[in-house]
Design an enzyme around this catalytic site. Structure first.
Site, PDB file in Angstrom:
ATOM      1  N   ASP A 137       0.881 -30.102  13.625  1.00  0.00           N
ATOM      2  CA  ASP A 137       0.787 -29.955  15.072  1.00  0.00           C
ATOM      3  C   ASP A 137       0.682 -31.319  15.736  1.00  0.00           C
ATOM      4  O   ASP A 137      -0.231 -32.093  15.443  1.00  0.00           O
ATOM      5  CB  ASP A 137      -0.418 -29.093  15.446  1.00  0.00           C
ATOM      6  CG  ASP A 137      -0.351 -28.658  16.898  1.00  0.00           C
ATOM      7  OD1 ASP A 137       0.769 -28.406  17.388  1.00  0.00           O
ATOM      8  OD2 ASP A 137      -1.399 -28.584  17.548  1.00  0.00           O
ATOM      9  N   HIS A 144      -1.746 -33.950  29.085  1.00  0.00           N
ATOM     10  CA  HIS A 144      -2.803 -33.231  28.356  1.00  0.00           C
ATOM     11  C   HIS A 144      -3.831 -34.215  27.794  1.00  0.00           C
ATOM     12  O   HIS A 144      -5.038 -34.018  27.927  1.00  0.00           O
ATOM     13  CB  HIS A 144      -2.175 -32.411  27.227  1.00  0.00           C
ATOM     14  CG  HIS A 144      -3.158 -31.830  26.268  1.00  0.00           C
ATOM     15  ND1 HIS A 144      -4.056 -30.852  26.614  1.00  0.00           N
ATOM     16  CD2 HIS A 144      -3.381 -32.090  24.952  1.00  0.00           C
ATOM     17  CE1 HIS A 144      -4.793 -30.524  25.559  1.00  0.00           C
ATOM     18  NE2 HIS A 144      -4.399 -31.266  24.539  1.00  0.00           N
ATOM     19  N   GLU A 211       2.101 -24.265  23.481  1.00  0.00           N
ATOM     20  CA  GLU A 211       2.987 -25.239  22.833  1.00  0.00           C
ATOM     21  C   GLU A 211       4.326 -24.585  22.512  1.00  0.00           C
ATOM     22  O   GLU A 211       4.478 -23.368  22.596  1.00  0.00           O
ATOM     23  CB  GLU A 211       2.365 -25.740  21.511  1.00  0.00           C
ATOM     24  CG  GLU A 211       0.958 -26.287  21.680  1.00  0.00           C
ATOM     25  CD  GLU A 211       0.444 -27.017  20.445  1.00  0.00           C
ATOM     26  OE1 GLU A 211       1.245 -27.288  19.519  1.00  0.00           O
ATOM     27  OE2 GLU A 211      -0.766 -27.310  20.410  1.00  0.00           O
ATOM     28  N   ASP A 243      -1.771 -22.799  19.688  1.00  0.00           N
ATOM     29  CA  ASP A 243      -2.682 -23.493  18.775  1.00  0.00           C
ATOM     30  C   ASP A 243      -4.110 -23.211  19.243  1.00  0.00           C
ATOM     31  O   ASP A 243      -4.721 -23.998  19.966  1.00  0.00           O
ATOM     32  CB  ASP A 243      -2.366 -24.998  18.792  1.00  0.00           C
ATOM     33  CG  ASP A 243      -3.318 -25.798  17.925  1.00  0.00           C
ATOM     34  OD1 ASP A 243      -3.823 -25.251  16.925  1.00  0.00           O
ATOM     35  OD2 ASP A 243      -3.566 -26.977  18.255  1.00  0.00           O
ATOM     36  N   ARG A 247     -13.290 -25.444  20.778  1.00  0.00           N
ATOM     37  CA  ARG A 247     -13.607 -26.769  21.331  1.00  0.00           C
ATOM     38  C   ARG A 247     -14.967 -27.300  20.907  1.00  0.00           C
ATOM     39  O   ARG A 247     -15.132 -28.518  20.748  1.00  0.00           O
ATOM     40  CB  ARG A 247     -13.545 -26.716  22.860  1.00  0.00           C
ATOM     41  CG  ARG A 247     -12.199 -26.333  23.427  1.00  0.00           C
ATOM     42  CD  ARG A 247     -11.119 -27.294  23.024  1.00  0.00           C
ATOM     43  NE  ARG A 247      -9.844 -26.949  23.648  1.00  0.00           N
ATOM     44  CZ  ARG A 247      -8.673 -27.417  23.232  1.00  0.00           C
ATOM     45  NH1 ARG A 247      -8.625 -28.241  22.194  1.00  0.00           N
ATOM     46  NH2 ARG A 247      -7.565 -27.060  23.832  1.00  0.00           N
ATOM     47  N   GLN A 250     -14.689 -28.471  17.414  1.00  0.00           N
ATOM     48  CA  GLN A 250     -13.826 -29.659  17.427  1.00  0.00           C
ATOM     49  C   GLN A 250     -14.609 -30.901  17.841  1.00  0.00           C
ATOM     50  O   GLN A 250     -14.467 -31.974  17.236  1.00  0.00           O
ATOM     51  CB  GLN A 250     -12.664 -29.403  18.396  1.00  0.00           C
ATOM     52  CG  GLN A 250     -11.598 -30.484  18.394  1.00  0.00           C
ATOM     53  CD  GLN A 250     -10.430 -30.136  19.336  1.00  0.00           C
ATOM     54  OE1 GLN A 250     -10.422 -29.089  19.984  1.00  0.00           O
ATOM     55  NE2 GLN A 250      -9.450 -31.009  19.396  1.00  0.00           N
ATOM     56  N   LYS A 263      -9.305 -25.577  14.304  1.00  0.00           N
ATOM     57  CA  LYS A 263      -7.902 -25.198  14.456  1.00  0.00           C
ATOM     58  C   LYS A 263      -7.388 -24.337  13.311  1.00  0.00           C
ATOM     59  O   LYS A 263      -6.279 -23.800  13.412  1.00  0.00           O
ATOM     60  CB  LYS A 263      -7.034 -26.470  14.500  1.00  0.00           C
ATOM     61  CG  LYS A 263      -7.428 -27.482  15.566  1.00  0.00           C
ATOM     62  CD  LYS A 263      -6.765 -27.172  16.880  1.00  0.00           C
ATOM     63  CE  LYS A 263      -6.884 -28.365  17.834  1.00  0.00           C
ATOM     64  NZ  LYS A 263      -6.142 -28.113  19.082  1.00  0.00           N
ATOM     65  N   THR A 267      -3.146 -19.575  14.247  1.00  0.00           N
ATOM     66  CA  THR A 267      -2.092 -20.148  15.094  1.00  0.00           C
ATOM     67  C   THR A 267      -1.073 -19.035  15.277  1.00  0.00           C
ATOM     68  O   THR A 267      -0.688 -18.385  14.296  1.00  0.00           O
ATOM     69  CB  THR A 267      -1.405 -21.352  14.410  1.00  0.00           C
ATOM     70  OG1 THR A 267      -2.406 -22.300  14.029  1.00  0.00           O
ATOM     71  CG2 THR A 267      -0.390 -22.006  15.327  1.00  0.00           C
TER      72      THR A 267
END
Ligand code: CA
Length: 437
Positions: A137, A144, A211, A243, A247, A250, A263, A267
């Site tokens: 990815d 962004h 995406e 995707d 958060r 992450q 992630k 997906t």
């Protein structure tokens, strides 16, 4: 490739639905998927979309309607995965496109035999179009990147390497699912505000990323990079890709090696792959502001400057559980175009292989979140809701800072240009379920 008769805006199909206003799948599109009749135990096989129907390529292969070299291509495209067809390369893809165009065009021979191979799109179920060996990815929208930096680090700047190379992380192929995917909210480590130790708990900041997915064609052997001039010959086509991103996980785990739990749980891709040939009328110039670094030679090509970007419109819609129960439709959250992306698909693939990495047919490249420059053009909720601080109003008393259980996110994509027939990518939908107990 130059435009040819398969892009002729005057060409019509004998299937009236292919000419319907707003139809994603006119005669000029002919995207590929793998499907079967819903609820059946039939084998999955390749198909092409036309109007509101799927042309079953395995059924078509049992007729005499396709002959010559295109017949071998048809057999490859009829298989339970498109890997073999993807590996065959542009001449084979183009040959089958022209043959199918010839069969579906108004006045074509064999109409009755071909019509017998149609299955209504509302009566099919999909499988991933290819066995995905590897999924990478990218992170190629400067808008962004800048939006995220402003939210996470108010004084921060996008790192200098962003403008020199298409950044990416290696994702997980194992949890890529086709549209309709439903997945449990992930558990993982996050650091609560002000805490000195993390907790292991369900993600509390679920997000999506709008995406495109680019499917790799023939690919390359290890140590033999794909040059930028040949890169598009190794790209079979595009789909929509979500995707999904946790958060809070992450933010805690990402330094210094990148996304992991945040992630790797899901997906989602749309089932239909729109080929580069079908996208040809929607190319546009790839540009780089003069004051920015210009690409190093291995990422630079005159043809890319002239026509390496694609004006593919994308939109994000949210259908909450409450709205579904009340019989209301989804709410549009944002929309933009892929043409704003800082790096082109060809540059992504050339860079991916430049160090010697090999790619195989059916490998999947995520484009990175597609955010445009204007308000309402952000491709992730973290941007639209400013890190959850300014929730987005869904109406009817609902707001979202991040996604809630039962939320269905729907991505849509299409292309329009003067002198061309509108084509669409269909939709990509996925639903967040409660975390496992
Ligand atoms: Ca992403």
């Amino acid at each position: 490739m130059p435009l040819d008769h398969t892009h002729d805006p005057q060409a019509r199909s004998w299937l009236a639905a292919a000419q319907a206003e707003g139809c994603d799948f006119p005669l000029q599109n002919l995207p590929f998927a793998v499907l079967r009749r819903r609820g059946s135990s039939e084998a999955f096989r390749g198909a092409v979309a036309i109007g509101d129907q799927a042309l079953d390529l395995a059924a078509l292969a049992t007729t005499g309607a396709v002959t010559g070299a295109a017949r071998a291509a048809l057999r490859l495209a009829a298989e339970p995965t498109l890997n073999g067809f993807m590996a065959a390369g542009p001449a084979v893809w183009r040959g089958l496109r022209r043959a199918l165009f010839g069969l579906l065009r108004e006045g074509a021979p064999f109409e009755a035999a071909v019509r017998a191979c149609l299955i209504p799109l509302d009566a099919v179920e999909y499988q991933l179009p290819a066995q995905i060996g590897d999924y990478t990815d990218f992170y190629t929208s400067l808008d962004h990147a800048q939006n995220c930096i402003r939210i996470l680090l108010p004084q921060g700047e996008v790192t200098p390497n962003f403008r020199w190379l298409p950044q990416a992380y290696h994702g997980r192929a194992s949890t890529v699912g086709v549209s309709g995917q439903r997945f449990a909210r992930p558990l993982g480590q996050r650091l609560p505000p002000g805490a000195s130790a993390p907790v292991f708990a369900p993600c509390a900041a679920m997000d999506y990323e709008c995406e495109l997915g680019w499917w790799v064609g023939p690919g390359n052997a290890a140590g033999e990079p794909i040059a930028i001039a040949q890169a598009e010959e190794h790209l079979f086509g595009a789909c929509l890709l979500n995707d999904w991103s946790a958060r809070d996980l992450q933010a805690w785990e990402m330094a210094p090696l990148g996304p992991f739990h945040a992630k790797n749980f899901a997906t989602t891709v749309s089932p239909w792959i729109v080929t580069l040939d079908a996208l040809e009328p929607f190319r546009t110039a790839w540009t780089r502001p003069a004051e920015h670094p210009q690409p190093l030679p291995y990422l630079e090509l005159g043809a890319q400057r002239a026509r390496g970007a694609f004006d593919i419109r994308v939109e994000v819609w949210l259908h909450s559980a409450q709205a579904q129960q009340a019989g209301r439709g989804p709410v549009r959250l944002s929309g933009t175009s892929f043409r704003h992306q800082y790096w082109s698909p060809a540059q992504m693939l050339a860079h991916h292989t430049a160090g010697g990495c090999s790619m195989h047919a059916g490998d999947l490249l995520g484009s990175g979140t597609i955010s445009g420059p204007g308000p309402g053009e952000a491709g992730a909720l973290i941007e639209l809701a400013h890190g959850g601080q300014q929730p987005v109003d869904l109406g009817h008393g609902e707001q979202r800072g991040f996604l809630q259980d039962g939320d269905t996110v729907i991505l849509r994509g299409w292309c329009e240009a003067p002198g061309a027939v509108r084509i669409g990518l269909g939709e990509c939908r996925g639903t967040v379920l409660p975390a496992r107990a």
